[in-house]
Scaffold this active site. Structure first.
Site, PDB file in Angstrom:
ATOM      1  N   SER A   2       0.817  -1.217   0.000  1.00 51.10           N
ATOM      2  CA  SER A   2       0.000   0.000   0.000  1.00 51.10           C
ATOM      3  C   SER A   2       0.848   1.262   0.000  1.00 51.10           C
ATOM      4  O   SER A   2       0.336   2.347  -0.247  1.00 51.10           O
ATOM      5  CB  SER A   2      -0.939   0.007   1.204  1.00 51.10           C
ATOM      6  OG  SER A   2      -1.883  -1.018   1.065  1.00 51.10           O
ATOM      7  N   ASP A  53      -5.730  -0.371  -4.460  1.00 50.30           N
ATOM      8  CA  ASP A  53      -4.290  -0.149  -4.612  1.00 50.30           C
ATOM      9  C   ASP A  53      -3.563  -1.395  -5.111  1.00 50.30           C
ATOM     10  O   ASP A  53      -2.528  -1.303  -5.745  1.00 50.30           O
ATOM     11  CB  ASP A  53      -3.672   0.376  -3.313  1.00 50.30           C
ATOM     12  CG  ASP A  53      -4.099  -0.405  -2.079  1.00 50.30           C
ATOM     13  OD1 ASP A  53      -4.937  -1.314  -2.201  1.00 50.30           O
ATOM     14  OD2 ASP A  53      -3.581  -0.100  -0.993  1.00 50.30           O
ATOM     15  N   SER A  79      -1.955   4.129   3.363  1.00 53.41           N
ATOM     16  CA  SER A  79      -2.687   4.794   2.284  1.00 53.41           C
ATOM     17  C   SER A  79      -2.953   6.262   2.570  1.00 53.41           C
ATOM     18  O   SER A  79      -2.601   7.115   1.777  1.00 53.41           O
ATOM     19  CB  SER A  79      -3.981   4.058   1.974  1.00 53.41           C
ATOM     20  OG  SER A  79      -3.742   2.694   1.798  1.00 53.41           O
TER      21      SER A  79
HETATM   22 ZN   LIG Z   1      -2.258  -5.161   2.753  1.00 55.80          ZN
END
Ligand SMILES: [Zn+2]
Ligand SMILES: [Zn+2]
Length: 1239
Positions: free
Chosen positions: A737, A1038, A802
């Site tokens: 991520s 993602d 993120s």
């Molecule tokens: Zn993950």
């Protein structure tokens, strides 16, 4: 180093492999280390997308390429097999992509039979049946014999339109997929009469498939039949020239029959059986039947290259024969199948499957060389998925057949695994001793099964050529042939017919006299109402005008011819020009058969304006309006009165879905939506990016069933535009991520575990990290620089990877100024090799305690919580909502949610945040529970909500009274973002469903699917609260996970349940992972488990305490301004470039700078006006210079900002020259056009 090779490509690959070791020496070749490389690449793709003009020609030719079983993970794996993660398969370069839902009427997971009925006939049927509706069940001979139940294919429709047709496959020509082109059967195995007799069925009533191909009305008209399967055409006991033994009991030699039939018709026909005959075949051959093997053709890796043709060679021969001979002037339809991708997967022979996919890609390259996209639509898709998964986290360019690391019992894991299949190994098997690069090596699965099953996840559709832009979004598989038929005017869509330029010229020549109105009025739709841009290219001055319906915002497409032809008319009689134009428009808009009466018409004659831009436009508009010639010919919408949207209908699946009508109506509704949607080229005032962390495509498919059925749609699956996103990082095949956040927020790919820096920074490389040239800023900062409001929302800790991707960019400027010992290295060690859980190290660095515990000086190495509260991008956020309050509080304190403080520095960052707001003179509210959040005042400038210690609870575990849902946080975030200082400039919000990923890591699939439902609701809330005219919504993930959806459960069966047993009689589960904590020994009995328990851990091939991410592509779904730029297969780092373009932020190409650039061309080239009176505006485009490129001709547009109809009889447009925000934001420069209706 061994990296010097005569081939630059090989050298480059070698360098990538050894990049760490040889970095300093070969730096100059490793472009991927530079931000400029990724930005330039993204900007180039963006330019290409902007220059793309929809091709609305009639498709003379259509080629449908089917990769049997070519799942989305198969594509990503094939890229690595072909050389590198960044390789593009030929069809991945196509401009348009969609996702296809493949379930059948009675089955969650499709087979090639019911699926072929859908993508060739437009109707879904039952599993294992072909060319019949779902009224016909397996083995139902009576139902099959009843022609009312037959579903005809697009090959038949094409034959009825006089086109040439043909089929090509590497499988047998009587196998399921090709059979749907010509056959109708209640059982896909009824390929010869012997099988039917054995089933006790009357063979004269229910004919076998081979018989139908040779004797049936559709099959016998095929000009081309190439593939395998000779045995079912020959009498029992006889041998053909390849030595294959026939299987027919009726003693009929169907090959001889075929030759005889053709001869009796006086038609030239060739029967061939080897490669030499194929490559030497005359292009003038009228009919060819080529049967190159007794059953399936050999795998490409096993093929004798002198005896057996490749798929590419068969494709070349088929196109050359299709484009010549009788009927060629009407074009052709070819069905070409890479049939053995599927069979290799069934055998778990991944290497053969990937090679078959590569060969399939080459065949499509060949087809592109031999055709012209102006008149040939090429559609590439798959019929269903397989259970192949690509597990994390191998190095970039690691052998796809190799290992990404060990499992937690120290045993070698493999990158590729299946959910089930013949590669299953007993527990304790040592893969390090296997030769996994061998083409015969079967890759492992959780369960032992002779034949690996299909997967239920969506497959991709790729399209190029006329009307290929209709392939977008998530669609039912049966829409595919409807679009092809629409584009090529066959089947239900034959009324679209080509108009010759001669007819148009004649029409125009007649226009100046009175009778011309009559001619136009009498224009019969089928005669004059359709023309392609291609046809009138020689007239050069052609535009498509969109006149949107004010209520539905659906555009009706008109074709407008302008230019010098009627100049004489208008010039000679200026006063008559406008009434004439007006009359024409009126006539058509008020034709009740054709148009909605309420659609208003305004004719622009007098223009007043004040702004510079408008004055330029004014000058040209006046000039043009005095000279312009406009003929309106009704276009697409009225061409298809039969395509009417169906209303909401109650779900009575059992009866409705068994009819052709149900599926055809549904498909036509989708087609109608697609045809009538016009790209939105407004400036995106607001952008909301939704990120489903780890939300793979199989996750979405499984969630639909969890929500109530395969036919369900997640909110964002209804959005009009979609793309596939390639998520690999610079140094890893499988992303985490952190590196993906840098790509989708900053526009630059970088190394695994690093955030906000380029790939020049490898882990622990502090020296390069502090260099400003290696820093990557995010779209949140760009948006703040443009004066917009911003915010972040997540169900994870707010300091997790993120959301932190947004904050990090600001680290760079500060580090350059103040922190010579910038501490990025520690933030970069986000994942240790053996612990695959991707958020560990980030979590360690979220408070000062995390920093000091690793011996760092916290005044140099600021923790993420400090950065969020104190540093520029973070402290400017108007909205911060999520979990993880302990990182903001001193140790020894407990906050309202019971979080025990984690900070050693004694600071209370929440109090500091509140004090900072007060010091600035702003209102700031801190909330910690649902009531507090919902009670946030309307005039609040800033809100900080921290609702939990650590991650917020899973939705299933959430106390709905005290903890807000993602949907509720989304609602408040939009409310706060839309008001207050800067709101006039719009907002950027980043909203994350962060726990889809966490649930997958622990293989708690139920929680993952439940989180995905919540994510879908949050997106729906945003769609409800915003206006698509000014708000771009982008939804993506993602990276993927390794979860698969295996076959073949009944339709609507519990997704958490079992689809059947394995070969040992044990219960299999539908959902499985490649690895993870749910691993069990091979003798484990899953039937004793409660798999519907919230915390049930689904099984895997290998044991890991945390399941890994997957390397397959994820989806992007978009709505609003410039959402149409999300199409095709794109690198993940293109995402923020498109968002920045749409919202005019950042320093790349934007809709605003683009408009100014185009204005320059307008001055030089403007010749005409694109006129659309209501709603979406008045558009000006330059055209007409012979050398102008399509990019330039897209030109410059004027949009209406406000339109009041019928004010004192004067229609008023308030327009701004757009896309140019400078004017839009400055009232002095808003131009007004007075539109006076002409009567
Ligand atoms: Zn993950
Ligand atoms: Zn199959």
């Amino acid at each position: 180093m061994g990296c010097r090779s005569r081939s630059i490509w090989r050298t480059y690959k070698c360098i990538l492999r050894h990049r760490k070791k040889i970095k300093s020496r070969w730096q100059f070749l490793i472009n991927e280390d530079k931000a400029s490389y990724w930005r330039q690449k993204a900007q180039n793709v963006l330019r290409r997308k902007l220059s793309y003009r929809s091709n609305t020609n009639i498709a003379k030719n259509v080629i449908l390429f089917l990769g049997d079983g070519m799942s989305i993970p198969t594509l990503a794996a094939t890229r690595v097999y072909m050389g590198d993660e960044n390789v593009e398969l030929s069809f991945e370069k196509f401009p348009h992509t969609a996702l296809s839902k493949t379930y059948c009427v009675d089955s969650q997971v499709a087979d090639s039979a019911c699926s072929a009925t859908a993508y060739l006939g437009g109707v879904k049927g039952n599993i294992a049946t072909i060319g019949v509706t779902a009224t016909v069940e397996l083995d139902d001979c009576d139902g099959m014999a009843n022609t009312e139940n037959h579903v005809s294919s697009i090959l038949k429709w094409s034959q009825e339109a006089g086109k040439r047709t043909g089929i090509v496959t590497t499988s047998s020509v009587t196998d399921a997929s090709p059979t749907a082109t010509y056959g109708h059967t209640a059982n896909r195995l009824w390929q010869d009469d012997t099988t039917i007799l054995a089933a006790g069925v009357d063979v004269t009533k229910c004919r076998d498939i081979a018989y139908q191909l040779i004797k049936g009305n559709v099959g016998k008209q095929f000009n081309i039949i190439l593939g395998g399967g000779s045995r079912v055409f020959m009498p029992n006991g006889t041998r053909d020239r390849l030595g294959s033994v026939g299987t027919r009991s009726d003693r009929v030699n169907l090959v001889k029959e075929w030759l005889k039939d053709k001869k009796s018709q006086g038609s030239d026909a060739e029967f061939i059986w080897n490669r030499d005959q194929l490559v030497n075949l005359s292009e003038d051959t009228e009919h060819v039947l080529g049967l190159f093997s007794d059953n399936y053709m050999p795998y490409n890796l096993d093929r004798n290259r002198t005896l057996t043709p490749s798929l590419t060679e068969m494709t070349e021969a088929a196109i050359k024969i299709a484009r010549k001979g009788k009927g060629a002037k009407n074009g052709y339809f070819l069905f070409i199948e890479g049939g053995r991708i599927d069979q290799a997967h069934h055998q778990a022979l991944a290497k053969k499957a990937l090679e078959e996919t590569a060969e399939f890609s080459r065949a499509i390259t060949k087809a592109q060389e031999l055709t012209n996209e102006k008149d040939t639509l090429i559609v590439v898709t798959a019929d269903h998925a397989h259970t192949l998964a690509i597990a994390g986290y191998p190095e970039r360019n690691n052998d796809i057949f190799g290992s990404p690391g060990n499992d937690e019992q120290g045993r070698t894991r493999l990158t590729l695994t299946y959910a089930n299949g013949p590669g299953h190994k007993e527990c304790g098997h040592d893969f390090s001793k296997d030769n996994t690069a061998d083409k015969e090596f079967p890759f492992p699965g959780v369960y032992n099964l002779t034949s690996e099953t299909h997967g239920g996840d969506d497959v991709a559709i790729f399209a190029k050529g006329p009307w290929s832009h209709l392939y977008s979004g998530v669609m039912e598989e049966n829409v595919i042939p409807h679009i092809m038929a629409y584009a090529s005017c066959v089947g239900k869509y034959t009324q679209r017919r080509r108009i010759s330029s001669k007819q148009i010229k004649k029409f125009i020549a007649e226009a100046p006299n009175e009778s011309s109105c009559g001619i136009l009025g009498a224009c019969r739709r089928e005669e004059l109402c359709q023309m392609s841009l291609n046809n009138i290219e020689d007239l050069r001055n052609t535009l498509v005008v969109n006149i949107p319906d004010s209520k539905t915002r659906v555009s009706r497409t008109f074709t407008v011819i302008t230019g010098t032809y009627i100049d004489l008319y208008l010039n000679n009689n200026d006063d008559k020009g406008w009434p004439y134009f007006n009359k024409l428009i009126n006539e058509y808009l008020h034709n009740p058969d054709t148009f909605n009466r309420s659609t208003p018409i305004q004719i622009c004659k007098q223009i007043k304006c004040s702004g510079i831009l408008c004055c330029i436009a004014h000058k040209y508009l006046l000039n043009l309006f005095n000279n312009i010639v406009i003929i309106i010919i009704p276009g697409e919408y009225d061409m298809h009165p039969d395509i009417t949207p169906v209303g909401q209908r109650a779900r009575t699946i059992d009866t409705l879905e068994t009819t052709s009508n149900y599926w055809n109506t549904k498909a036509q509704s989708t087609l109608s939506e697609k045809v009538n949607s016009a790209p939105n080229t407004n400036i995106a005032k607001n952008v909301i990016m939704f990120l489903g962390d780890g939300m793979s495509i199989p996750t979405q498919t499984a969630t639909r069933v969890y929500m109530g059925g395969e036919e369900q749609e997640l909110s964002f699956e209804k959005l009009p535009y979609s793309a596939l996103s390639k998520t690999y990082c610079v140094d890893k095949q499988t992303a985490d991520s952190a590196c993906t956040a840098t790509a989708y927020l900053g526009g630059v790919k970088n190394n695994y575990g690093t955030l906000g820096v380029t790939a020049a920074v490898v882990r622990n490389d502090c020296d390069s990290m502090i260099l400003e040239e290696n820093h990557v800023t995010s779209i949140a900062t760009w948006s703040q620089n443009a004066g917009k409001r911003t915010g972040i929302v997540t169900t994870s800790t707010i300091t997790d990877a993120s959301p932190a991707g947004i904050v990090y960019d600001i680290l760079h400027s500060l580090s350059a100024e103040n922190n010579p010992n910038y501490p990025f290295n520690d933030l970069l060690t986000s994942e240790t090799t053996n612990r695959a859980y991707s958020h560990t190290a980030n979590r360690n660095w979220q408070s000062d305690t995390d920093v000091t515990s690793t011996g760092r000086n916290v005044t140099v190495c600021r923790d993420i919580a400090h950065q969020l509260i104190k540093w520029d991008t973070g402290k400017n956020f108007n909205v911060i909502l999520g979990g993880g309050s302990e990182k903001f509080l001193p140790t020894g304190t407990v906050d309202a949610v019971g979080a025990e403080g984690d900070r050693s520095d004694g600071r209370n960052l929440i109090e500091e945040w509140l004090e900072d707001r007060t010091a600035e003179g702003n209102t700031g509210e801190y909330v910690w529970n649902r009531t507090g959040l919902l009670g946030v005042g309307d005039d609040t400038d800033y809100v900080l909500g921290l609702f939990s210690s650590g991650n917020m609870p899973y939705n299933i575990d959430r106390d709905a009274d005290t903890v807000p849902s993602l949907e509720e946080m989304t609602e408040i975030a939009i409310k706060i973002a839309s008001k207050g200082t800067g709101a006039e400039n719009g907002f950027f919000l980043f909203i994350e469903g962060g726990r889809i990923d966490h649930a997958h890591h622990s293989t708690k699939a139920k929680k993952s699917l439940n989180e995905t439902v919540e994510f879908s609701k949050a997106v729906q809330k945003a769609l409800d609260l915003t206006d698509a005219d000014e708000t771009l919504i982008v939804v993506t993930a993602d990276h993927a996970h390794t979860m698969s959806v295996s076959g073949y459960a009944d339709r609507n069966a519990d997704i958490l349940g079992s689809p059947g047993t394995d070969d040992n009689g044990g219960t299999r589960l539908t959902i499985n992972y490649a690895n993870g904590p749910g691993f069990q020994n091979s003798s484990y009995d899953y039937s004793q488990d409660d798999t519907t328990d919230d915390n049930y851990r689904f099984p895997s091939v290998n044991y890991l305490s945390s399941e890994t991410h997957g390397a397959d592509d994820v989806g992007i779904y978009a709505n609003g301004p410039w959402a149409h730029l999300f199409s095709g297969v794109i690198e993940e780092n293109l995402i923020p470039h498109i968002m920045a373009y749409a919202s005019c932020v950042g320093d790349g190409l934007t809709a605003c700078s683009d408009a100014l650039e185009k204005m320059y061309f307008m001055k030089l080239n403007i010749f005409g006006v694109l006129f659309s009176p209501n709603g979406q505006g008045l558009d000006v485009e330059p055209w007409g210079t012979p050398n102008i490129t399509s990019y330039q001709t897209r030109a410059f547009e004027i949009h209406t900002e406000r339109f009041d109809s019928n004010v004192d009889g004067v229609e008023q447009f308030q327009i701004f020259a757009s896309p140019c925000t400078n004017l839009a934001n400055n009232n002095d420069n808003v131009d007004t056009l007075n539109i006076i209706p002409d009567d």
